[in-house]
Design an enzyme around this catalytic site. Structure first.
Site, short mmCIF file in Angstrom:
data_model
loop_
_atom_site.label_atom_id
_atom_site.label_comp_id
_atom_site.label_asym_id
_atom_site.label_seq_id
_atom_site.Cartn_x
_atom_site.Cartn_y
_atom_site.Cartn_z
N HIS A 94 0.86 -1.21 0.00
CA HIS A 94 0.00 0.00 0.00
C HIS A 94 0.89 1.25 0.00
O HIS A 94 0.92 2.02 0.96
CB HIS A 94 -0.87 -0.06 1.26
CG HIS A 94 -2.05 0.85 1.28
ND1 HIS A 94 -1.96 2.21 1.09
CD2 HIS A 94 -3.36 0.59 1.47
CE1 HIS A 94 -3.15 2.74 1.19
NE2 HIS A 94 -4.03 1.77 1.41
N GLU A 148 -0.56 1.21 -5.45
CA GLU A 148 -0.41 -0.02 -4.68
C GLU A 148 -0.28 -1.24 -5.59
O GLU A 148 -1.21 -1.57 -6.32
CB GLU A 148 -1.62 -0.18 -3.75
CG GLU A 148 -1.88 1.08 -2.93
CD GLU A 148 -3.24 1.04 -2.22
OE1 GLU A 148 -3.71 -0.05 -1.88
OE2 GLU A 148 -3.82 2.13 -2.02
O1 LIG Z 1 -7.71 3.48 6.08
P1 LIG Z 1 -7.13 2.18 5.56
O2 LIG Z 1 -7.72 0.95 6.18
O3 LIG Z 1 -5.62 2.20 5.67
O4 LIG Z 1 -7.49 2.10 4.03
C1 LIG Z 1 -7.18 3.15 3.18
C2 LIG Z 1 -7.63 2.86 1.75
O5 LIG Z 1 -6.79 1.85 1.20
C3 LIG Z 1 -7.00 1.64 -0.19
O6 LIG Z 1 -6.10 0.64 -0.61
C4 LIG Z 1 -8.41 1.19 -0.43
O7 LIG Z 1 -8.61 0.98 -1.83
C5 LIG Z 1 -9.38 2.21 0.12
O8 LIG Z 1 -10.71 1.77 -0.07
C6 LIG Z 1 -9.08 2.45 1.60
O9 LIG Z 1 -9.94 3.48 2.09
#
Ligand SMILES: O=P(O)(O)OC[C@H]1O[C@@H](O)[C@H](O)[C@@H](O)[C@@H]1O
Length: 279
Positions: free
Chosen positions: A151, A251
């Site tokens: 991510h 990502e």
């Molecule tokens: O707040 P988190 O759990 O780290 O997620 C952040 C975002 O991560 C992204 O990878 C998703 O596609 C989104 O939908 C999500 O809101």
């Protein structure tokens, strides 16, 4: 060189350095928090990030594993899996005159949501680039279904002026519109909020924010997620709309229809390499 340290909240950190690069890795989540190549920081890390065992850290390269997004059938399970909030262990370290290598492992984690006999290993190699390989090992007699992502929060000059030419013409699923399929028109990433899963993108993409070009190469991946919450970041505890203007998540994933089955006693490796696109 590899040094062990303690960071904010007492979380264990590992500082890696190679001749032209440095990286900081948190043992919680095996999360790369910072990476400088030739003195330039590539990653965005929230100044309001939480540093507390068991809470996700906003920024760097969180690992979404063994599922990406919501759990496929358990509504109470944590978003993006349990790897990012678990404490990993050091398996191997190696240093040479040209590169530094660190391998971390996650054997048992996830509590009620754990996939039995399923382990993860993250290999981090730092040379003039940052290379990550996340291997899932299925030690059971049953096939295991996983989805996952690096991510990556990239630091960008302005998130509304970023081009990713490789995504022009690419099919995507729009997470903001009930996974509706669509085609990306042109190289410009549309203004935030944006939450898309691009399918079968090229394995090498260049992220150009007008002031620098970053190259992201992927292995074992057939999907790339692009996320930026824009003004909606004000609703998040560890981020703001103003901060969102200076980051873009790109990502490297196995998400949606690109989820993978790891056969009994088999493995699957997802890889990414991040570098400055200067050649
Ligand atoms: O707040 P988190 O759990 O780290 O997620 C952040 C975002 O991560 C992204 O990878 C998703 O596609 C989104 O939908 C999500 O809101």
């Amino acid at each position: 060189m590899i040094e062990f340290d303690r960071g904010a909240g007492g979380l264990p950190l590992i500082r890696m350095s190679a001749p032209q690069a440095t990286a900081t890795v948190c043992l919680q989540g095996a999360q790369v928090l910072a990476c400088q190549l030739k003195g330039e920081e590539l990653l965005w890390l929230s100044p309001n990030a939480d540093y507390e065992l068991g809470r996700a850290i906003r920024g760097g390269i969180p690992l979404c594993w063994p599922w990406f997004g919501a759990h496929p059938d358990q509504p109470g399970a944590p978003n993006h899996g349990y790897a990012r909030t678990a404490l990993w262990q050091v398996a191997t370290t190696e240093t040479s005159s040209t590169r530094t290598f660190l391998q971390l492992k996650l054997e048992q984690a996830g509590g009620p949501y754990a996939i039995p006999d399923c382990a993860a290993t993250l290999s981090i190699t730092l040379d003039e680039k940052l290379h990550l390989h996340l291997t899932t090992a299925n030690r059971s007699k049953q096939p295991i279904r996983i989805s996952q992502a690096f991510h990556t929060y990239l630091k960008v000059a302005q998130s509304d002026s970023v081009d990713i030419a490789a995504l022009a013409g690419c099919r995507y699923l729009d997470k903001r519109h009930n996974m509706q399929p669509n085609i990306q028109r042109g190289p410009r990433i549309p203004p935030a909020p944006i939450d898309r899963i691009y399918l079968q993108p090229p394995s090498r993409v260049v992220i150009d924010d007008g002031s620098r070009r970053l190259r992201l190469e992927s292995e074992g991946s057939g999907s790339t997620v692009v996320w930026n919450p824009g003004d909606e970041a004000d609703a998040l505890k560890d981020m703001s709309a103003e901060m969102a203007q200076h980051m873009l998540c790109v990502e490297t994933a196995n998400a949606a229809e690109d989820s993978r089955t790891v056969p009994p006693h088999g493995t699957h490796t997802l890889g990414m390499t991040l570098s400055q696109d200067i050649e």
